[in-house]
Motif scaffolding. Structure first.
Motif, PDB file in Angstrom:
ATOM      1  N   GLN A  63       0.825  -1.206   0.000  1.00  0.00           N
ATOM      2  CA  GLN A  63       0.000   0.000   0.000  1.00  0.00           C
ATOM      3  C   GLN A  63       0.861   1.259   0.000  1.00  0.00           C
ATOM      4  O   GLN A  63       0.482   2.275  -0.586  1.00  0.00           O
ATOM      5  N   GLU A  64       2.017   1.217   0.647  1.00  0.00           N
ATOM      6  CA  GLU A  64       2.935   2.358   0.597  1.00  0.00           C
ATOM      7  C   GLU A  64       3.420   2.592  -0.832  1.00  0.00           C
ATOM      8  O   GLU A  64       3.536   3.737  -1.285  1.00  0.00           O
ATOM      9  N   ILE A  65       3.706   1.517  -1.550  1.00  0.00           N
ATOM     10  CA  ILE A  65       4.100   1.646  -2.957  1.00  0.00           C
ATOM     11  C   ILE A  65       2.927   2.173  -3.775  1.00  0.00           C
ATOM     12  O   ILE A  65       3.060   3.134  -4.547  1.00  0.00           O
ATOM     13  N   PHE A  66       1.762   1.559  -3.615  1.00  0.00           N
ATOM     14  CA  PHE A  66       0.593   1.947  -4.397  1.00  0.00           C
ATOM     15  C   PHE A  66       0.267   3.425  -4.216  1.00  0.00           C
ATOM     16  O   PHE A  66      -0.152   4.107  -5.161  1.00  0.00           O
ATOM     17  N   SER A  67       0.444   3.932  -3.007  1.00  0.00           N
ATOM     18  CA  SER A  67       0.054   5.317  -2.712  1.00  0.00           C
ATOM     19  C   SER A  67       0.896   6.344  -3.456  1.00  0.00           C
ATOM     20  O   SER A  67       0.511   7.511  -3.553  1.00  0.00           O
ATOM     21  N   ARG A  68       2.024   5.911  -3.991  1.00  0.00           N
ATOM     22  CA  ARG A  68       2.920   6.817  -4.705  1.00  0.00           C
ATOM     23  C   ARG A  68       2.713   6.781  -6.227  1.00  0.00           C
ATOM     24  O   ARG A  68       3.401   7.470  -6.972  1.00  0.00           O
ATOM     25  N   LEU A  69       1.772   5.976  -6.698  1.00  0.00           N
ATOM     26  CA  LEU A  69       1.592   5.768  -8.137  1.00  0.00           C
ATOM     27  C   LEU A  69       0.604   6.751  -8.741  1.00  0.00           C
ATOM     28  O   LEU A  69      -0.383   7.135  -8.118  1.00  0.00           O
ATOM     29  N   ASP A  70       0.875   7.116 -10.000  1.00  0.00           N
ATOM     30  CA  ASP A  70      -0.041   7.943 -10.790  1.00  0.00           C
ATOM     31  C   ASP A  70      -0.819   7.119 -11.805  1.00  0.00           C
ATOM     32  O   ASP A  70      -1.752   7.623 -12.437  1.00  0.00           O
ATOM     33  N   GLY A  71      -0.426   5.867 -12.000  1.00  0.00           N
ATOM     34  CA  GLY A  71      -1.098   4.998 -12.955  1.00  0.00           C
ATOM     35  C   GLY A  71      -0.608   3.580 -12.796  1.00  0.00           C
ATOM     36  O   GLY A  71       0.359   3.312 -12.066  1.00  0.00           O
ATOM     37  N   VAL A  72      -1.287   2.650 -13.474  1.00  0.00           N
ATOM     38  CA  VAL A  72      -0.989   1.221 -13.356  1.00  0.00           C
ATOM     39  C   VAL A  72      -0.928   0.603 -14.747  1.00  0.00           C
ATOM     40  O   VAL A  72      -1.829   0.814 -15.569  1.00  0.00           O
ATOM     41  N   PHE A  73       0.133  -0.161 -14.998  1.00  0.00           N
ATOM     42  CA  PHE A  73       0.303  -0.878 -16.258  1.00  0.00           C
ATOM     43  C   PHE A  73       0.401  -2.364 -15.935  1.00  0.00           C
ATOM     44  O   PHE A  73       1.252  -2.778 -15.141  1.00  0.00           O
ATOM     45  N   ILE A  74      -0.483  -3.165 -16.534  1.00  0.00           N
ATOM     46  CA  ILE A  74      -0.508  -4.598 -16.278  1.00  0.00           C
ATOM     47  C   ILE A  74      -0.045  -5.322 -17.538  1.00  0.00           C
ATOM     48  O   ILE A  74      -0.597  -5.129 -18.617  1.00  0.00           O
ATOM     49  N   THR A  75       0.946  -6.171 -17.397  1.00  0.00           N
ATOM     50  CA  THR A  75       1.647  -6.746 -18.548  1.00  0.00           C
ATOM     51  C   THR A  75       1.225  -8.185 -18.839  1.00  0.00           C
ATOM     52  O   THR A  75       0.392  -8.772 -18.150  1.00  0.00           O
ATOM     53  N   GLY A  76       1.852  -8.763 -19.860  1.00  0.00           N
ATOM     54  CA  GLY A  76       1.658 -10.169 -20.183  1.00  0.00           C
ATOM     55  C   GLY A  76       2.391 -11.067 -19.208  1.00  0.00           C
ATOM     56  O   GLY A  76       3.167 -10.609 -18.373  1.00  0.00           O
ATOM     57  N   GLY A  77       2.139 -12.370 -19.342  1.00  0.00           N
ATOM     58  CA  GLY A  77       2.812 -13.315 -18.462  1.00  0.00           C
ATOM     59  C   GLY A  77       2.091 -14.647 -18.404  1.00  0.00           C
ATOM     60  O   GLY A  77       1.349 -15.009 -19.320  1.00  0.00           O
ATOM     61  N   VAL A  78       2.277 -15.362 -17.309  1.00  0.00           N
ATOM     62  CA  VAL A  78       1.714 -16.708 -17.156  1.00  0.00           C
ATOM     63  C   VAL A  78       0.199 -16.640 -16.933  1.00  0.00           C
ATOM     64  O   VAL A  78      -0.382 -15.561 -16.793  1.00  0.00           O
ATOM     65  N   ASP A  79      -0.437 -17.805 -16.897  1.00  0.00           N
ATOM     66  CA  ASP A  79      -1.894 -17.875 -16.775  1.00  0.00           C
ATOM     67  C   ASP A  79      -2.389 -17.373 -15.418  1.00  0.00           C
ATOM     68  O   ASP A  79      -1.694 -17.509 -14.395  1.00  0.00           O
ATOM     69  N   VAL A  80      -3.602 -16.844 -15.430  1.00  0.00           N
ATOM     70  CA  VAL A  80      -4.287 -16.485 -14.191  1.00  0.00           C
ATOM     71  C   VAL A  80      -4.829 -17.768 -13.569  1.00  0.00           C
ATOM     72  O   VAL A  80      -5.434 -18.596 -14.260  1.00  0.00           O
ATOM     73  N   ASP A  81      -4.618 -17.937 -12.257  1.00  0.00           N
ATOM     74  CA  ASP A  81      -5.105 -19.148 -11.613  1.00  0.00           C
ATOM     75  C   ASP A  81      -6.632 -19.171 -11.611  1.00  0.00           C
ATOM     76  O   ASP A  81      -7.269 -18.207 -11.184  1.00  0.00           O
ATOM     77  N   PRO A  82      -7.247 -20.258 -12.104  1.00  0.00           N
ATOM     78  CA  PRO A  82      -8.708 -20.319 -12.196  1.00  0.00           C
ATOM     79  C   PRO A  82      -9.435 -20.180 -10.860  1.00  0.00           C
ATOM     80  O   PRO A  82     -10.623 -19.844 -10.830  1.00  0.00           O
ATOM     81  N   SER A  83      -8.750 -20.458  -9.751  1.00  0.00           N
ATOM     82  CA  SER A  83      -9.392 -20.280  -8.446  1.00  0.00           C
ATOM     83  C   SER A  83      -9.821 -18.837  -8.236  1.00  0.00           C
ATOM     84  O   SER A  83     -10.746 -18.558  -7.460  1.00  0.00           O
ATOM     85  N   ARG A  84      -9.198 -17.915  -8.960  1.00  0.00           N
ATOM     86  CA  ARG A  84      -9.531 -16.495  -8.837  1.00  0.00           C
ATOM     87  C   ARG A  84     -10.895 -16.180  -9.439  1.00  0.00           C
ATOM     88  O   ARG A  84     -11.483 -15.145  -9.134  1.00  0.00           O
ATOM     89  N   TYR A  85     -11.392 -17.059 -10.322  1.00  0.00           N
ATOM     90  CA  TYR A  85     -12.733 -16.846 -10.862  1.00  0.00           C
ATOM     91  C   TYR A  85     -13.638 -18.046 -10.607  1.00  0.00           C
ATOM     92  O   TYR A  85     -14.588 -18.315 -11.337  1.00  0.00           O
ATOM     93  N   GLY A  86     -13.322 -18.785  -9.535  1.00  0.00           N
ATOM     94  CA  GLY A  86     -14.225 -19.804  -9.044  1.00  0.00           C
ATOM     95  C   GLY A  86     -14.256 -21.092  -9.801  1.00  0.00           C
ATOM     96  O   GLY A  86     -15.248 -21.832  -9.749  1.00  0.00           O
ATOM     97  N   GLU A  87     -13.184 -21.444 -10.507  1.00  0.00           N
ATOM     98  CA  GLU A  87     -13.123 -22.700 -11.245  1.00  0.00           C
ATOM     99  C   GLU A  87     -11.936 -23.529 -10.767  1.00  0.00           C
ATOM    100  O   GLU A  87     -10.906 -22.973 -10.369  1.00  0.00           O
ATOM    101  N   PRO A  88     -12.037 -24.862 -10.826  1.00  0.00           N
ATOM    102  CA  PRO A  88     -10.860 -25.694 -10.540  1.00  0.00           C
ATOM    103  C   PRO A  88      -9.864 -25.583 -11.688  1.00  0.00           C
ATOM    104  O   PRO A  88     -10.252 -25.417 -12.843  1.00  0.00           O
ATOM    105  N   LYS A  89      -8.612 -25.695 -11.353  1.00  0.00           N
ATOM    106  CA  LYS A  89      -7.573 -25.672 -12.380  1.00  0.00           C
ATOM    107  C   LYS A  89      -7.545 -27.005 -13.097  1.00  0.00           C
ATOM    108  O   LYS A  89      -7.422 -28.060 -12.473  1.00  0.00           O
ATOM    109  N   THR A  90      -7.681 -26.976 -14.423  1.00  0.00           N
ATOM    110  CA  THR A  90      -7.650 -28.194 -15.224  1.00  0.00           C
ATOM    111  C   THR A  90      -6.319 -28.323 -15.941  1.00  0.00           C
ATOM    112  O   THR A  90      -5.466 -27.426 -15.893  1.00  0.00           O
TER     113      THR A  90
END
Length: 247
Positions: free
Chosen positions: A56-83
């Motif tokens: 939160q200390e880091i976040f409080s100093r930001l003027d914007g957010v950039f979200i990049t590419g990378g590995v898969d999002v874990d399905p548990s984050r949207y309520g599904e089992p990982k297959t």
């Protein structure tokens, strides 16, 4: 001289190798360079999900957010089992990026997200994903043009996207149909309520979204950081984002 906007970028875990290196947090140089080129100050964020106070200390100093590419999002984050369809995941990255996006959404900070970024944004806002487009969407095009030693280019234009007229993305790109690169095997399934789809692949896969309010909130499924030298619209994604952060 006005202060340059500070833009947060979460990292990704690189596992350690016994006897060679300890675990690392990493991020691709092209993302950092594109932000630096448009006058922003990239702030690379460690995946210290166990220390929310420091985050939160880091976040409080930001003027914007950039979200990049990378590995898969874990399905548990949207309520599904990982297959078996789902690839490598990074739970610490999921946790930090969702917290980072929630911070930005709560405070109306500008957000630009690419590839995996559009997916984690959709999940953070309540949507779901296809764990593997090629098997879950039978009529889908090939979307997973990942670089190989034989074909290492990340600039290969795999297919066109049709951009919604009148959208923020449409105004930025300046074209109704845009050729894009494609390096993903997951994609948006159920669109989150607070997002609007603004571009589609020929097979109907959602290729871009934006917020439904006034916040600069733009996400694309392709990698515009690889195309800024050949397509002015891709460059404008970064300049307009940086301008919004500076404001």
């Amino acid at each position: 001289m006005s202060r340059r906007p500070v833009i947060g970028i979460a990292t990704q875990t690189l596992p350690g190798v016994p006897g060679e290196r300890q675990p690392c947090w990493i991020m691709g140089r092209s993302y950092i360079e594109e932000l630096r080129k448009v006058g922003a100050v990239p702030w690379v964020i460690p995946l210290i999900s166990h220390d929310p106070d420091t985050l939160q200390e880091i976040f409080s100093r930001l003027d914007g957010v950039f979200i990049t590419g990378g590995v898969d999002v874990d399905p548990s984050r949207y309520g599904e089992p990982k297959t078996a369809l789902c690839g490598t995941t990074d739970p610490d990255r999921d946790a930090v990026e969702i917290a980072l996006l929630q911070h930005a959404l709560d405070r109306n900070l500008p957000v630009l997200a690419v590839c995996r970024g559009i997916q984690i944004l959709n999940v953070a806002c309540g949507g779901t994903l296809y764990q593997d487009v090629s098997t879950q969407v039978p009529a889908a095009l090939k979307h997973d043009f990942f670089p190989t030693p034989e074909q290492p280019s990340r600039k290969y234009l795999a297919h066109d996207v049709t951009v919604k007229a009148g959208s923020r993305l449409g105004r930025i790109l300046g074209d109704a149909v845009v050729p894009v690169n494609s390096m993903h095997h997951q994609a948006i399934k159920d669109l989150a309520p607070r997002l609007a789809a603004t571009a589609y692949a020929p097979d109907g896969i959602i290729e871009a979204v934006e917020g439904t309010g006034s916040q600069y909130l733009v996400a694309v499924q392709w990698h515009p950081e690889e195309l800024t030298e050949t397509h002015p619209g891709m460059s404008r994604l970064f300049t307009t984002f940086a301008s919004a952060c500076a404001a």
